[in-house]
Design an enzyme around this catalytic site. Structure first.
Site, short mmCIF file in Angstrom:
data_model
loop_
_atom_site.label_atom_id
_atom_site.label_comp_id
_atom_site.label_asym_id
_atom_site.label_seq_id
_atom_site.Cartn_x
_atom_site.Cartn_y
_atom_site.Cartn_z
N GLU A 279 -27.98 -39.48 29.60
CA GLU A 279 -27.20 -38.28 29.95
C GLU A 279 -26.03 -38.09 28.99
O GLU A 279 -25.65 -36.96 28.67
CB GLU A 279 -26.69 -38.37 31.40
CG GLU A 279 -27.78 -38.47 32.46
CD GLU A 279 -28.85 -37.40 32.33
OE1 GLU A 279 -28.53 -36.26 31.94
OE2 GLU A 279 -30.02 -37.71 32.60
N HIS A 282 -27.08 -36.04 26.11
CA HIS A 282 -27.09 -34.60 26.39
C HIS A 282 -25.67 -34.04 26.32
O HIS A 282 -25.44 -32.94 25.83
CB HIS A 282 -27.63 -34.33 27.80
CG HIS A 282 -29.11 -34.55 27.93
ND1 HIS A 282 -30.01 -34.04 27.05
CD2 HIS A 282 -29.82 -35.21 28.88
CE1 HIS A 282 -31.24 -34.39 27.44
NE2 HIS A 282 -31.15 -35.10 28.55
ZN LIG Z 1 -32.51 -35.78 29.91
#
Ligand SMILES: [Zn+2]
Length: 423
Positions: A279, A282
């Site tokens: 994450e 991202h």
């Molecule tokens: Zn992802």
């Protein structure tokens, strides 16, 4: 003519549905290619017989529901037009109020209400399906409450967008799509900004991480990537589902990483750190902003195409569909239908981009944590808890998969593990 068109539309839908039933249940082969058998990506090595059977069964049902539901929307809007319901909604609205804006609000409530009723059975089937397979743990009341929140958020959004859209159509027959697009830019950014603080909390509770020992580890990782602690949240999902997830949402000062409490409860600390590192990628690579930019580009093309297709359809079939003019609110179901078709048609492309970003996030995460064992087992647990398909059929992958298949994800990690060992 009208009845014939209605008949053919329903027939086309039934044939389409039968095709996908045949494709998913009889044709598509989701067994593993020979070279992957016995590897860590082979579900037979980490799922028991019952889980293996359930995951195949459940995936097939879910995939079928996915392919049935979007074209069902098109059929619904088409029939609403064909049988004069859109026309009726407008005259009901006009007879209840003489104020233009209120008329639009009444028209919209009728259209939304019928759409809600029409799509409720399919959503109910998918809710009971996930309950039967023990994915969802949500009570009927809580599910219904979320359906109603959806309805009102959707209605509220339409109430802002639709009057502006039809006002633009009246002002400029040839350029409304361009002006609508320009106005959609600040609106989209504003909604993305509000999403995590206004909309998401309507559904679930968000709070800082509860497990303080784990929090320290997660925040150390976040600090390495220069993500401030107040941007990491936990959300209470365990009262609704057994599946695991984590995601990044919001923009600007509202950008955040959210971990489902199910993920935190079911995985070991090392596994959680791998998911968190994914994450973080991202977040630091700003995939949300890339997503917004692409969305805006797509929507410019989409609105232009909608303008062209709408004008053509109304010129050709306006009489049958009971739409006298593009700028008449009676054309709204046609507008929704075309938008939904274009979205569906562009989904293979947006999924492709998303899969590319997800692949990058997996690479980033494994390089950051350097613990392939934890990474592989976290994906295995993700597969088990969501009863997901390791190797989905091609059409499912193209239209549904915003992430690489678990076969690809786990194989990549396994290769990393081999390389690491040989170093
Ligand atoms: Zn992802």
């Amino acid at each position: 003519m009208v009845r014939k068109m209605g008949f053919y539309a329903v027939l086309a839908y039934v044939i389409y549905g039968l095709f996908f039933y045949w494709y998913l249940f009889h044709f598509a082969d989701s067994s593993l290619p020979f070279e992957y058998q016995g590897t860590k990506a082979d579900p037979a090595t980490f799922l028991n017989g019952r889980e293996l059977m359930l995951s195949e069964e459940y995936s097939k049902i879910r995939n079928l529901l996915f392919f049935l539901s979007t074209p069902f929307e098109w059929l619904f809007y088409f029939l609403i037009l064909l049988f004069g319901l859109s026309k009726a909604f407008k005259s009901w609205a006009e007879s209840s109020s003489k104020y233009k804006l209120l008329q639009t609000a009444i028209y919209l409530i009728w259209l939304s209400f019928f759409a809600f009723l029409a799509t409720l059975p399919l959503s109910y089937i998918s809710y009971t399906g996930s309950k039967t397979y023990n994915i969802s743990t949500q009570t009927f009341a809580s599910w219904m409450k979320e359906e109603l929140i959806d309805f009102w958020i959707n209605y509220g959004t339409l109430l802002i967008i639709v009057p502006v859209l039809y006002w633009l159509m009246k002002k400029s027959v040839k350029r409304w799509w361009l002006y609508a697009w320009i106005l959609s830019i600040p609106f989209t950014l504003f909604m993305m900004f509000l999403q995590p603080v206004i909309i998401d909390p309507l559904y679930n509770d968000f709070y800082p991480l509860k497990n303080k020992e784990l929090e320290t580890k997660i925040l150390t990782l976040a600090e390495k990537a220069q993500i401030p602690a107040e941007h990491v949240f936990e959300v209470n999902m365990s009262k609704e589902t057994n599946s695991l997830n984590a995601y990044v949402s919001g923009i600007g000062s509202n950008a955040r990483i959210v971990l489902w409490d199910t993920t935190l409860n079911k995985l070991s600390d090392d596994q959680i750190l791998f998911i968190m590192a994914h994450e973080i990628c991202h977040y630091v690579e700003k995939h949300i902003y890339i997503g917004i930019a692409l969305y805006l580009l797509f929507s410019l093309i989409g609105l232009y195409l909608t303008y062209r297709i709408m004008s053509w359809v109304i010129a050709r079939y306006g009489k049958e569909l009971k739409i006298p003019d593009v700028k008449d609110i009676r054309s709204l179901p046609l507008f929704f239908m075309i938008i939904s078709m274009l979205l569906f048609a562009s989904s293979p492309f947006s999924n492709l981009i998303s899969r590319y970003e997800e692949k990058r996030a997996d690479r980033y995460a494994i390089n950051m944590t350097q613990n392939p064992e934890a990474a592989i087992t976290s994906f295995q647990e993700l597969t088990r808890s969501g009863l997901s398909q390791v190797n989905p059929p091609l059409l499912v992958k193209i239209f549904r998969y915003s992430h690489p298949s678990m076969l690809e994800r786990i194989s990549m990690l396994e290769e990393y593990e081999v390389k690491q060992r040989n170093k």
